[in-house]
Design a protein around this motif. Structure first.
Motif, PDB file in Angstrom:
ATOM      1  N   ALA A 182       0.898  -1.167  -0.065  1.00 26.98           N
ATOM      2  CA  ALA A 182      -0.021   0.002   0.045  1.00 26.98           C
ATOM      3  C   ALA A 182       0.801   1.043   0.192  1.00 26.98           C
ATOM      4  O   ALA A 182       2.078   1.192   0.439  1.00 26.98           O
ATOM      5  N   TYR A 183       0.287   2.427  -0.418  1.00 23.68           N
ATOM      6  CA  TYR A 183       0.964   3.642  -0.631  1.00 23.68           C
ATOM      7  C   TYR A 183      -0.084   4.829   0.210  1.00 23.68           C
ATOM      8  O   TYR A 183      -1.045   4.660   0.330  1.00 23.68           O
ATOM      9  N   PRO A 184       0.763   5.769   0.469  1.00 22.91           N
ATOM     10  CA  PRO A 184      -0.014   6.812   1.377  1.00 22.91           C
ATOM     11  C   PRO A 184      -0.837   7.738   0.428  1.00 22.91           C
ATOM     12  O   PRO A 184      -0.782   7.680  -0.892  1.00 22.91           O
ATOM     13  N   ARG A 185      -2.004   8.079   0.773  1.00 22.57           N
ATOM     14  CA  ARG A 185      -2.916   8.881   0.054  1.00 22.57           C
ATOM     15  C   ARG A 185      -2.219   9.845  -0.980  1.00 22.57           C
ATOM     16  O   ARG A 185      -1.137  10.598  -0.462  1.00 22.57           O
ATOM     17  N   GLY A 186      -2.172   9.853  -2.257  1.00 19.03           N
ATOM     18  CA  GLY A 186      -1.995  10.570  -3.258  1.00 19.03           C
ATOM     19  C   GLY A 186      -0.616  10.127  -3.856  1.00 19.03           C
ATOM     20  O   GLY A 186       0.046  10.667  -4.886  1.00 19.03           O
ATOM     21  N   GLN A 187      -0.195   8.998  -3.508  1.00 25.51           N
ATOM     22  CA  GLN A 187       1.129   8.345  -4.089  1.00 25.51           C
ATOM     23  C   GLN A 187       0.786   6.989  -4.772  1.00 25.51           C
ATOM     24  O   GLN A 187       1.740   6.160  -4.903  1.00 25.51           O
ATOM     25  N   GLU A 188      -0.507   6.628  -4.914  1.00 29.31           N
ATOM     26  CA  GLU A 188      -1.055   5.433  -5.509  1.00 29.31           C
ATOM     27  C   GLU A 188      -0.474   5.090  -6.882  1.00 29.31           C
ATOM     28  O   GLU A 188      -0.231   4.033  -7.037  1.00 29.31           O
ATOM     29  N   ASP A 189      -0.303   6.002  -7.383  1.00 26.85           N
ATOM     30  CA  ASP A 189       0.380   5.994  -8.950  1.00 26.85           C
ATOM     31  C   ASP A 189       2.007   6.188  -9.005  1.00 26.85           C
ATOM     32  O   ASP A 189       2.530   7.262  -9.195  1.00 26.85           O
ATOM     33  N   TYR A 190       2.642   4.984  -8.753  1.00 25.19           N
ATOM     34  CA  TYR A 190       4.044   5.149  -8.493  1.00 25.19           C
ATOM     35  C   TYR A 190       4.783   4.703  -9.786  1.00 25.19           C
ATOM     36  O   TYR A 190       4.399   4.041 -10.507  1.00 25.19           O
TER      37      TYR A 190
END
Length: 166
Positions: free
Chosen positions: A124-132
């Motif tokens: 999982a990724y922090p909010r706003g960083q899901e498109d890595y």
């Protein structure tokens, strides 16, 4: 819910192949989920979701060194075990097992060296960083972006250890 326990932390200096993140430590939460939790994948997903971490997936860890220059990453070991190398070829090796959680700051190289046949990881990724972005060498980025700090710890929330340590 288990009592909040501070994670182990490890700073990884820039390596010849990976930028790593000399300013933010890797956080290792051994046995974040106790033995009494039978659906560890579901429990990690729920904790991540409740604490504002998204883009969840279920799979393993890639078998080549890579890093995300634009996102921090939480990896919950839901089943089995894995030996990972963090920091690139010159990095440190860790054995992670079901129930463990590791949080990687942006830029930290990671690679699956070996694993059990039943390995299952929830990421999982922090909010706003899901498109890595996935990079295999620091030569692929001209400079590391200034990645915002997460608003919350992926396991313990806004008052969790990550928000104090980072």
């Amino acid at each position: 819910m288990k009592a909040v326990v501070d994670p182990q932390s490890f700073l990884l200096e820039e390596g010849p192949d990976m930028p790593n993140n000399p300013g933010l430590p890797v956080l290792l939460y051994p046995q974040a989920l106790g033995d009494e939790v039978t659906d560890k994948a579901g429990a990690f997903e729920q904790r991540f979701r409740e604490n504002g971490w998204g883009g969840t997936w279920r799979n393993g860890i890639m078998g080549h060194h890579h890093f995300h220059p634009d996102a921090h990453e939480a990896l919950g070991i839901a089943r089995g075990f894995v030996e990972v190398q963090l920091g690139g070829e010159a990095g440190k090796r860790f054995r992670l097992q079901a129930g463990d959680l590791v949080v990687l700051p942006a830029g930290i190289g990671h690679k699956n060296l070996s694993a059990s046949d039943d390995l299952l990881v929830v990421g999982a990724y922090p909010r706003g960083q899901e498109d890595y972005t996935i990079c295999r060498s620091k030569a692929e980025v001209t400079s590391m972006p200034d990645v915002p700090l997460p608003e919350s710890d992926p396991f313990y929330g806004k008052e969790g250890p990550l928000t104090r340590i980072w």
